[in-house]
Design an enzyme around this catalytic site. Structure first.
Site, PDB file in Angstrom:
ATOM      1  NE  ARG A 223     -83.044  79.062  -2.021  1.00  0.00           N
ATOM      2  CZ  ARG A 223     -82.315  80.132  -2.328  1.00  0.00           C
ATOM      3  NH1 ARG A 223     -81.515  80.657  -1.416  1.00  0.00           N
ATOM      4  NH2 ARG A 223     -82.380  80.669  -3.533  1.00  0.00           N
ATOM      5  CG  HIS A 271     -81.970  85.580   3.469  1.00  0.00           C
ATOM      6  ND1 HIS A 271     -83.020  84.765   3.162  1.00  0.00           N
ATOM      7  CD2 HIS A 271     -81.138  85.519   2.385  1.00  0.00           C
ATOM      8  CE1 HIS A 271     -82.861  84.242   1.963  1.00  0.00           C
ATOM      9  NE2 HIS A 271     -81.724  84.681   1.475  1.00  0.00           N
TER      10      HIS A 271
END
Length: 308
Positions: A223, A271
């Site tokens: 994250r 990502h």
């Protein structure tokens, strides 16, 4: 007939509709899957946090909200959500994370970037064996344990850190503040696989980054908020961090003017480390609905107090 509302956005419907229906059939469920049930008819909500559905109060019959993604930080604070919330633990996502993390650990271990940069010069480099390259994984959930297992099988000595004490075979486990310092002190490569919670935000800051040995590398597929960006940039410029590979960020897509793009010691990936796989994730959803209908405990229920 079970009524399952697909509330993960119209862009996901074409990808998930067929695998979900096949998974329901395989689990022996008679289920009607749609995007437009009346709230009071819905038995289960298949959900992604970017959905337009943010008020769960009208869904009085709903037995559980089944998240399609591993991350639940954008929904755990929703006060209208009183139904059980289940996070996604997808074996396909886990395998892709293991492959991505292992690939980048080996990239650092074998100094592949250096070899590519020096293609026009004959400067032999013999890397140490894996047993001489300590790796620390921050986060020992499903993903962290799977990555730790893969790396130990390759011969890397792996340490792990978690918020609460764990005892896992073949792994040097640490927890708490002192444990974090111990876990980082010998880490030549650090992998972040923690959830995004108030307790894990900026876990790598100017203080903890200073515990790393000189030349350490950082890999973050977990994250974005786990890292204090300004502190990392300073650690890259003056030490002890030699390089960082970052797949997740506080703002995504990463803004064009962000310093990470131009920094010579940062690798940015968009990502891509791990994505929920429709085929395998649909089976997880179907199994949880089967459990709900059978009166069994749901899998992967989120602890609201811990945030995951």
């Amino acid at each position: 007939m079970i009524k399952a509302l697909f509330a993960a956005g119209p862009d996901r419907w074409d990808t998930y509709a067929s695998p979900l229906k096949a998974a329901f059939e395989g689990a022996g469920l008679e289920a009607d899957l749609r995007q437009d049930f009346a709230p009071e008819e819905v038995d289960y909500i298949i959900y992604a946090p970017h959905s337009d559905l943010q008020d769960f109060r009208p869904y009085t019959r709903c037995k559980a909200v089944l998240n399609l993604w591993a991350g639940v930080e954008k929904i755990t604070g929703n006060a209208t959500l009183t139904q059980p919330l289940c996070r996604m633990v997808d074996p396909g996502l886990t395998q892709s994370m293991v492959e991505w993390v292992t690939g980048h650990v080996l990239r650092y271990h074998l100094e592949i970037d250096r070899s590519v940069a020096l293609q026009d010069r004959w400067l032999p480099y013999v890397p140490p064996l894996a047993e001489e390259r300590p790796v620390t994984i921050l986060g020992l959930g499903e993903l962290g344990q799977a990555c730790a297992t893969a790396l130990t099988r390759l011969g890397f000595p792996v340490s792990g850190w978690s918020r609460t004490a764990k005892d896992l075979p073949g792994l040097s486990c640490h927890h708490g503040t002192n444990g974090l310092r111990d876990a980082l002190a010998s880490a030549q490569i650090v992998v972040l696989l923690l959830p995004d919670t108030p307790q894990t935000a900026n876990i790598l800051d100017s203080n903890s980054l200073g515990w790393l040995p000189q030349g350490a590398r950082i890999i973050n597929p977990g994250r974005g908020p786990l890292i204090d960006d300004a502190a990392l940039l300073t650690a890259l410029d003056i030490g002890p961090v030699d390089h960082a590979t970052l797949d997740v960020f506080r703002v995504e897509p990463l803004p064009e003017d962000h310093p990470y793009w131009a920094h010579p010691r940062v690798t940015v990936t968009p990502h891509i480390a791990a994505e929920t796989r429709p085929l395998t994730a649909s089976r997880v959803i179907a199994e949880n609905i089967r459990r709900g209908e059978a009166g069994e405990a749901f899998l992967y229920v989120v602890d609201r107090d811990r945030g995951y």
